[in-house]
Design a protein around this motif. Structure first.
Motif, mmCIF file in Angstrom:
data_model
loop_
_atom_site.group_PDB
_atom_site.id
_atom_site.type_symbol
_atom_site.label_atom_id
_atom_site.label_comp_id
_atom_site.label_asym_id
_atom_site.label_seq_id
_atom_site.Cartn_x
_atom_site.Cartn_y
_atom_site.Cartn_z
ATOM 1 N N SER A 170 -1.715 -6.238 -8.992
ATOM 2 C CA SER A 170 -0.871 -5.620 -8.075
ATOM 3 C C SER A 170 -1.843 -4.134 -7.689
ATOM 4 C CB SER A 170 0.352 -5.163 -8.683
ATOM 5 O OG SER A 170 0.213 -4.235 -9.590
ATOM 6 N N MET A 171 -2.501 -3.610 -8.575
ATOM 7 C CA MET A 171 -3.274 -2.263 -8.314
ATOM 8 C C MET A 171 -4.291 -2.646 -7.528
ATOM 9 S SD MET A 171 -1.531 0.034 -9.637
ATOM 10 C CE MET A 171 -2.827 1.289 -9.435
ATOM 11 N N LYS A 172 -4.878 -3.765 -7.530
ATOM 12 C CA LYS A 172 -6.125 -4.236 -6.662
ATOM 13 C C LYS A 172 -5.633 -4.462 -5.219
ATOM 14 C CE LYS A 172 -9.410 -7.765 -6.042
ATOM 15 N NZ LYS A 172 -9.708 -9.094 -6.712
ATOM 16 N N SER A 173 -4.340 -4.985 -4.991
ATOM 17 C CA SER A 173 -3.861 -5.225 -3.726
ATOM 18 C C SER A 173 -3.520 -3.869 -2.970
ATOM 19 C CB SER A 173 -2.776 -6.185 -3.464
ATOM 20 O OG SER A 173 -1.578 -5.412 -4.497
ATOM 21 N N ASN A 174 -2.967 -2.819 -3.895
ATOM 22 C CA ASN A 174 -2.925 -1.574 -3.596
ATOM 23 C C ASN A 174 -3.979 -0.697 -3.092
ATOM 24 O OD1 ASN A 174 -0.191 -1.907 -3.749
ATOM 25 N ND2 ASN A 174 -0.095 -0.848 -5.794
ATOM 26 N N PHE A 175 -5.178 -0.702 -3.697
ATOM 27 C CA PHE A 175 -6.319 -0.314 -3.119
ATOM 28 C C PHE A 175 -6.821 -0.996 -1.979
ATOM 29 C CE2 PHE A 175 -6.653 0.961 -7.951
ATOM 30 C CZ PHE A 175 -6.562 2.342 -7.416
ATOM 31 N N VAL A 176 -6.542 -2.441 -1.927
ATOM 32 C CA VAL A 176 -7.227 -2.826 -0.602
ATOM 33 C C VAL A 176 -6.310 -2.182 0.690
ATOM 34 C CG1 VAL A 176 -7.090 -5.087 0.886
ATOM 35 C CG2 VAL A 176 -7.781 -5.030 -1.787
ATOM 36 N N VAL A 233 -5.122 0.719 0.826
ATOM 37 C CA VAL A 233 -5.593 2.142 0.988
ATOM 38 C C VAL A 233 -7.102 2.040 1.665
ATOM 39 C CG1 VAL A 233 -6.324 4.059 0.053
ATOM 40 C CG2 VAL A 233 -4.241 3.127 -0.844
ATOM 41 N N GLY A 234 -7.857 1.093 1.108
ATOM 42 C CA GLY A 234 -9.089 0.896 1.858
ATOM 43 C C GLY A 234 -8.978 0.467 3.473
ATOM 44 N N GLU A 235 -8.124 -0.405 3.757
ATOM 45 C CA GLU A 235 -7.807 -0.764 5.160
ATOM 46 C C GLU A 235 -7.332 0.374 6.018
ATOM 47 O OE1 GLU A 235 -5.568 -4.245 5.564
ATOM 48 O OE2 GLU A 235 -6.903 -5.474 4.250
ATOM 49 N N PHE A 275 -9.209 1.974 9.255
ATOM 50 C CA PHE A 275 -8.490 2.192 10.561
ATOM 51 C C PHE A 275 -8.714 3.434 11.050
ATOM 52 C CE2 PHE A 275 -4.637 3.024 12.769
ATOM 53 C CZ PHE A 275 -4.631 2.292 13.682
ATOM 54 N N LEU A 276 -8.495 4.257 10.086
ATOM 55 C CA LEU A 276 -8.492 5.768 10.725
ATOM 56 C C LEU A 276 -9.850 6.143 10.996
ATOM 57 C CD1 LEU A 276 -6.222 7.428 7.981
ATOM 58 C CD2 LEU A 276 -5.415 6.986 10.399
ATOM 59 N N TRP A 277 -10.933 5.893 10.582
ATOM 60 C CA TRP A 277 -12.336 6.001 10.732
ATOM 61 C C TRP A 277 -12.755 5.116 11.978
ATOM 62 C CZ3 TRP A 277 -15.287 9.426 8.776
ATOM 63 C CH2 TRP A 277 -16.524 9.698 9.029
ATOM 64 N N GLN A 278 -12.099 4.012 12.105
ATOM 65 C CA GLN A 278 -12.605 3.287 13.334
ATOM 66 C C GLN A 278 -11.781 3.865 14.550
ATOM 67 O OE1 GLN A 278 -11.268 -0.680 13.026
ATOM 68 N NE2 GLN A 278 -13.474 -1.324 13.402
ATOM 69 N N ARG A 279 -10.691 4.221 14.569
ATOM 70 C CA ARG A 279 -9.982 4.998 15.677
ATOM 71 C C ARG A 279 -10.051 6.377 15.888
ATOM 72 N NH1 ARG A 279 -7.590 0.879 18.670
ATOM 73 N NH2 ARG A 279 -6.870 -0.606 17.183
ATOM 74 N N LYS A 280 -11.199 6.983 15.064
ATOM 75 C CA LYS A 280 -11.666 8.321 15.372
ATOM 76 C C LYS A 280 -10.633 9.289 14.821
ATOM 77 C CE LYS A 280 -15.806 7.440 17.711
ATOM 78 N NZ LYS A 280 -16.334 6.478 16.964
ATOM 79 N N LEU A 281 -9.777 8.785 13.889
ATOM 80 C CA LEU A 281 -8.709 9.808 13.472
ATOM 81 C C LEU A 281 -9.409 10.301 12.051
ATOM 82 C CD1 LEU A 281 -5.551 7.557 14.376
ATOM 83 C CD2 LEU A 281 -6.448 9.802 15.462
ATOM 84 N N ILE A 326 -4.371 12.339 3.902
ATOM 85 C CA ILE A 326 -3.860 11.276 3.266
ATOM 86 C C ILE A 326 -4.420 11.218 1.886
ATOM 87 C CG2 ILE A 326 -4.130 8.576 3.126
ATOM 88 C CD1 ILE A 326 -4.054 8.762 6.125
ATOM 89 N N VAL A 327 -5.662 11.615 1.749
ATOM 90 C CA VAL A 327 -6.482 11.666 0.216
ATOM 91 C C VAL A 327 -5.547 12.677 -0.682
ATOM 92 C CG1 VAL A 327 -8.437 12.258 -1.097
ATOM 93 C CG2 VAL A 327 -8.522 10.766 0.894
ATOM 94 N N ILE A 328 -5.185 13.895 -0.260
ATOM 95 C CA ILE A 328 -4.371 14.680 -0.933
ATOM 96 C C ILE A 328 -3.268 14.353 -1.170
ATOM 97 C CG2 ILE A 328 -3.483 17.004 -0.815
ATOM 98 C CD1 ILE A 328 -5.953 18.070 0.256
#
Length: 60
Positions: free
Chosen positions: A7-13, A15-17, A21-27, A34-36
């Motif tokens: 379940s933790m592995k799926s949660n990290f996936v 977060v990575g997605e 997404f934010l990086w791709q959309r220039k956000l 979000i990290v904080i």
């Protein structure tokens, strides 16, 4: 224990997605916020679930 790790592995996936997404959309400016928020959430979880809770509460 294995179920917890899966379940933790799926949660990290997720977060990575989200970060991808934010990086791709220039956000990219949202990433620090979000990290904080994630770090604050982890701090609250560890504070309530461990023996070091009283020491963490004194920081605030």
């Amino acid at each position: 224990m294995k179920n917890f790790l899966r379940s933790m592995k799926s949660n990290f996936v997720v977060v990575g997605e989200l970060l991808g997404f934010l990086w791709q959309r220039k956000l990219w400016w949202l990433i620090p916020m979000i990290v904080i928020l994630l770090m604050f959430g982890l701090l609250m979880i560890f504070a309530s679930a461990s023996g070091i809770g009283p020491f963490i509460y004194t920081l605030f």
